[in-house]
Design an enzyme around this catalytic site. Structure first.
Site, PDB file in Angstrom:
ATOM      1  CG  ASP A   1      61.652 -10.871  78.059  1.00 13.83           C
ATOM      2  OD1 ASP A   1      60.798 -11.852  78.256  1.00 13.83           O
ATOM      3  OD2 ASP A   1      61.723  -9.820  77.678  1.00 13.83           O
TER       4      ASP A   1
ATOM      5  CG  ASP B   1      64.823 -12.212  74.496  1.00 15.20           C
ATOM      6  OD1 ASP B   1      64.294 -12.858  73.144  1.00 15.20           O
ATOM      7  OD2 ASP B   1      64.219 -11.216  74.514  1.00 15.20           O
TER       8      ASP B   1
ATOM      9  NE  ARG C   1      64.283  -9.889  66.237  1.00 17.05           N
ATOM     10  CZ  ARG C   1      63.389 -10.055  67.124  1.00 17.05           C
ATOM     11  NH1 ARG C   1      63.780  -9.700  68.372  1.00 17.05           N
ATOM     12  NH2 ARG C   1      62.040 -10.216  66.637  1.00 17.05           N
TER      13      ARG C   1
END
Length: 480
Positions: free
Chosen positions: A217, A241, A297
Site C-alpha cells: 500500500d 497510504d 485518522r
C-alpha cells in the site's frame, strides 16, 4: 464472498510464512490484556511519578533535574549519562500496551555499515535488510547519518530493535517497514517518509524463506497480525497510504513520542468493521505531536481498545479521532486545537454510522483541553463503572502537554522530514548527505497535500460547482 476473502487472506499469510508454522498466526491471540483499564491506570501512575520527581528535584538539585521532563519513557533512559553504552536499557522503558516489547534486548549489536538496498532476496551483510530478517534477537545501530532508500518492503523478523540514537537515519522508498505475523519489535529515533507502493516480486522474510509479494500500500509502518510492538521518537510524514497501519488481529502496541506531519490518513487501527479478531486490539497512543498539514485518522479505529493520552493535536483538516465498528476510545489529558474551518471543529467522527448505532459506543474524554472551538462528542452507557479504574489516578492536566511532548519526533534534529537532504551529524558536525530522489520524493505522492484540503473546504461551504480534481480527491477520500 466476504468470508471467502478472509479465508484467502489467512491462507496467504500461512503460505508466505509456511516454514514458521501456524504458531506465528496465533501470536496475537494471547496478547490481549484482560483488563485494559488497569493498563491505562498504570500509564497515569508512571506519568504522575515522573512529573513529581521532576518538580521535587527542580527545587533542590537543579543540575541533576535538567534531564527530567516528566515523560516517564524519556526519563527512564535519558538521565543515564552513559546511555550510549547502556543502549538496551531502552527496552525496559515502554509504557502502555506495548510495554512487553523487548525488541533485540539480550541479543548482539548489529552495526549498519551499508545504506544500499539492491537485492530484496539476497541482501548483503552490513545492510539494514540483512539485519532485520535474521532469526536471533539483534539490537541494530547506525554509526553515522544514513539514508536508506528501499527497493521493496523491509520485512522484519521477530526480536529486533532499530535504534537510531546518535545518528540521523532516514528510511524512504518502496513499501517501507512491514511487521507481519511477528512479535517484539522496537523502532526508535528513525525518520520514515516518502514511502510508496512496491511489490510484485520476491522478498526475503528470514534466512530460510523468501516469497512473492503483491503490491504494497505504501504505508510508513504496516503492522499485520503482530503483537508486542513499540514505535517511539520517530518522525513520520508524506507516505502514499498510512503513516502507521495496524490490522488483522494486531495488539499490544505503544505509539509514543512521535511527530506526525504533512499527511492525509495518518493512522488506521483495525482491518474492517466486521473483522472480529480486531476486537482484541489494544493500542496506547501517548506523548505524540500531531503537527502541521494533517487531515484525518489520528487515529481511525475499528473495534479494539484505544488509549489516547497526553498527546498534542495542533490542528487537523477533517477530524482528529474517528472510528466505526464499536471501538472503545479512552481520550485523557490531550490538547486538541481545532482548525479555523468552522465546519471541522469536532475532534471525533463516527464513520458511516448513524447516531442510533453509535450512542452506545464507549468514547470518553477526561481531562482534555479543547482549543479554538474544538469539541469531543462522547458516548456510551454506564461509562462511570467501565472507566472507574482508569480514572482512579487522574491524567495529568493537559497544560503539561508542552513539557511531555516537547521532544516528540527524532531526537536532536529538526522534526520535519525534508526531501532527503540534511547536514547534521551526531555531534553537530555535518555529513552533507544528499539524495536527489527523483519524482518519488515529491510531496504530491501522498494524498494529503493541499488540493484535497482545499476541495474539502469547498464542499463544506456548499459550493454548487466543484472542479474535476476535487471530485476525484473526494472519491479517494471515501475509499477505505
Amino acid at each position: 464472498m466476504l468470508q471467502k476473502t478472509y479465508i484467502l487472506l489467512i491462507f496467504y499469510g500461512l503460505a508466505y510464512f509456511l516454514p514458521l508454522g501456524t504458531s506465528m498466526l496465533n501470536l496475537t491471540l494471547p496478547g490481549t490484556h484482560p483488563d485494559p483499564e488497569a493498563v491505562a491506570h498504570e500509564v497515569h501512575r508512571k506519568i504522575n511519578a515522573s512529573i513529581t520527581r521532576r518538580e521535587m528535584l527542580a527545587l533542590s538539585q537543579k543540575d541533576e533535574s535538567s534531564c527530567l521532563t516528566g515523560n516517564p519513557i524519556d526519563d527512564c533512559w535519558k538521565c543515564d549519562p552513559d546511555w550510549p553504552n547502556n543502549r538496551q536499557r531502552l527496552a525496559d522503558c515502554a509504557i502502555g500496551f506495548g510495554q512487553y516489547a523487548k525488541g533485540g534486548k539480550g541479543g548482539e549489536f548489529y552495526i549498519v555499515t551499508d545504506s544500499s538496498d539492491n537485492d530484496a532476496v539476497n541482501p548483503k551483510p552490513g545492510t539494514l535488510r540483512y539485519a532485520v530478517i535474521q532469526n536471533e534477537p539483534l539490537w541494530i545501530v547506525f554509526p553515522s547519518n544514513m539514508m536508506i532508500k528501499l527497493s521493496q518492503e523491509l520485512i522484519f523478523n521477530s526480536y529486533k530493535t532499530l535504534d537510531g540514537r546518535g545518528a540521523d537515519v532516514h528510511i524512504v522508498g518502496g513499501g517501507c517497514i512491514t511487521l507481519q505475523f511477528i512479535s517484539n519489535v522496537i523502532i526508535h529515533n528513525i525518520h520514515i517518509h516518502h514511502c510508496h507502493p512496491s511489490g510484485n516480486t520476491n522478498v526475503r522474510s528470514s534466512p530460510e524463506h523468501y516469497g512473492y509479494r503483491t503490491e504494497s500500500d505504501g504505508d510508513g509502518i504496516s503492522i499485520f497480525g503482530s503483537k508486542d510492538l513499540w514505535i517511539d521518537h520517530c518522525t513520520l510524514s508524506r507516505c502514499k497510504d498510512g503513516l502507521i497501519d495496524a490490522v488483522m488481529g494486531s495488539t499490544g502496541i505503544t505509539i509514543s513520542n512521535n511527530f506526525f506531519s504533512h499527511h492525509n490518513e495518518v493512522m488506521l487501527l483495525g482491518h474492517s468493521d466486521h473483522y472480529t479478531p480486531d476486537s482484541g486490539m489494544q493500542v496506547t497512543i501517548a506523548f505524540n505531536h500531531f503537527g502541521e498539514e494533517l487531515v484525518q485518522r489520528m487515529p481511525r479505529c475499528r473495534r479494539g481498545y484505544i488509549h489516547v493520552v497526553n498527546n498534542d493535536f495542533t490542528r487537523w483538516e477533517m477530524y482528529a479521532i474517528g472510528g466505526s465498528g464499536e471501538p472503545t476510545i479512552n481520550s485523557q489529558g490531550n490538547r486538541y486545537m481545532a482548525p479555523t474551518n468552522p465546519f471541522a471543529k469536532e475532534v471525533t467522527k463516527r464513520v458511516d454510522t448513524e447516531e442510533g448505532m453509535w450512542k452506545g459506543w464507549n468514547w470518553r474524554s477526561e481531562g482534555d483541553i479543547m482549543v479554538n472551538g474544538a469539541f469531543f462528542v462522547a458516548s456510551g452507557e454506564e461509562v462511570e463503572v467501565k472507566y472507574e479504574k482508569a480514572y482512579s489516578v487522574e491524567p495529568k492536566s493537559a497544560d503539561r502537554i508542552s513539557i511531555l511532548t516537547m521532544s516528540a519526533g527524532v531526537l536532536g534534529v529538526a522534526r520535519d522530514n525534508n526531501l532527503g537532504m540534511w547536514s547534521r551529524g551526531p555531534n553537530g558536525e555535518g555529513d552533507d548527505i544528499t539524495d536527489s530522489g527523483g519524482l518519488e520524493y515529491s510531496d504530491e505522492m501522498s494524498l494529503s497535500a493541499r488540493n484535497t484540503i482545499s476541495c474539502y473546504s469547498i464542499t463544506l461551504n456548499n459550493s454548487r460547482t466543484m472542479p474535476l480534481q476535487c471530485v476525484v480527491a473526494m472519491l479517494l477520500f471515501s475509499l477505505e
